[in-house]
Design an enzyme around this catalytic site. Structure first.
Site, PDB file in Angstrom:
ATOM      1  N   ASP A   1       0.844  -1.196   0.000  1.00 23.92           N
ATOM      2  CA  ASP A   1       0.000   0.000   0.000  1.00 23.92           C
ATOM      3  C   ASP A   1       0.881   1.248   0.000  1.00 23.92           C
ATOM      4  O   ASP A   1       2.037   1.196   0.439  1.00 23.92           O
ATOM      5  CB  ASP A   1      -0.866   0.033   1.268  1.00 23.92           C
ATOM      6  CG  ASP A   1      -1.835  -1.139   1.323  1.00 23.92           C
ATOM      7  OD1 ASP A   1      -2.159  -1.695   0.251  1.00 23.92           O
ATOM      8  OD2 ASP A   1      -2.260  -1.488   2.438  1.00 23.92           O
TER       9      ASP A   1
HETATM   10  N1  URA Z   1      -1.111  -5.966   4.005  1.00 17.04           N
HETATM   11  C1  URA Z   1      -1.650  -4.730   3.979  1.00 17.04           C
HETATM   12  O1  URA Z   1      -2.699  -4.495   4.555  1.00 17.04           O
HETATM   13  N2  URA Z   1      -0.996  -3.764   3.314  1.00 17.04           N
HETATM   14  C2  URA Z   1       0.183  -3.965   2.689  1.00 17.04           C
HETATM   15  O2  URA Z   1       0.745  -3.032   2.114  1.00 17.04           O
HETATM   16  C3  URA Z   1       0.732  -5.248   2.724  1.00 17.04           C
HETATM   17  C4  URA Z   1       0.074  -6.240   3.394  1.00 17.04           C
END
Ligand code: URA
Length: 254
Positions: free
Chosen positions: A125
């Site tokens: 993310d």
């Molecule tokens: N899980 C998440 O919620 N976000 C990420 O970036 C990676 C794993």
């Protein structure tokens, strides 16, 4: 030294051409030793030998089929042409190769001019930091991302409070999300003062870690990926990348 292997019989270089004689600094860059410029510096510093002789002359050509090239006494050889790197992704950078807005994207942080085929293996993310792999080897990406691969991924999740032990047990056992139960995860509290939990998952669903903590009522405030399979970030600083060694790439698949 030039070999007498005719062009047609030379091995493919993995980039649509054949392995042919080339300048030493290009050979070193292709072998993943360093960029061409840094390879020139290695040469002028007297650290590169060809067939046992130190070569400092920048125009020198080598034939990868017959010449033995070494740096600091260690023999180096051409890779199959594919390149895999790890990036320590900073917060605020989107995992995409094509800008859709003026927000920073990971494509701006990796050496696309040197390795134009690099693409991300999975995603983090925008607000997640840490280890993100890129490769020119599509097969490797498919293998690692396939649901059956179960590559472990380890994250540090910063929370407001440390969840109750019974809540952490739910994450360990598997918890119901809207797209099904999660597989068992390893969970440990690593810092009580600055509430932080380390979690290792063996799948890679969308926003998975955040959704798991949401499901027990402890939203993630900050998320950092510190391990992917056998790989760790080590001393790589945020925004920095490095190439994986052939051994590291092999260890990912075993
Ligand atoms: N899980 C998440 O919620 N976000 C990420 O970036 C990676 C794993």
């Amino acid at each position: 030294m030039m070999s007498d292997v005719p062009y047609e019989e030379r091995p493919d270089d993995g980039r649509g051409g054949k392995i042919v004689p080339m300048r030493l600094q290009k050979f070193l860059a292709r072998a993943g030793v360093a960029s061409r410029r840094s390879s020139e510096n290695l040469m002028t510093a007297g650290r590169v030998t060809v067939n046992g002789e130190v070569v400092t002359e920048l125009g020198t050509k080598v034939d990868p089929l017959v010449d033995v090239v070494a740096v600091d006494g260690k023999v180096v050889s051409l890779s199959d042409g594919s390149v895999t790197i790890m990036l320590n992704k900073p917060a605020g950078v989107i995992t995409t190769m094509k800008a859709q807005s003026d927000k920073p994207i990971v494509a701006e942080l990796i050496p696309l001019d040197r390795y134009p085929g690099l693409y991300p293996i999975g995603r983090l993310d925008a607000d997640t930091t840490g280890l993100l792999l890129f490769s020119t080897d599509g097969e490797l990406g498919n293998r690692l991302l396939h649901p059956s691969s179960h590559v472990p991924k380890t994250y540090r999740a910063r929370l407001k409070d440390i969840p109750k032990a019974s809540e952490l047990d739910k994450l360990r056992a598997g918890i119901q999300l809207h797209d099904g139960m999660t597989q068992p995860a390893e969970v440990e509290v690593v810092d009580r003062k600055h509430p932080t939990v380390r979690i290792t998952i063996h799948e890679g669903r969308y926003h998975q870690v955040k959704r798991m903590f949401d499901a027990i009522g402890y939203p993630v405030m900050k998320l950092h990926r510190e391990r992917f399979g056998t790989l760790e970030l080590g001393s790589l600083k945020q925004g920095e990348w490095r190439e994986l060694t052939p051994q590291e790439i092999e260890s990912l698949s075993s």
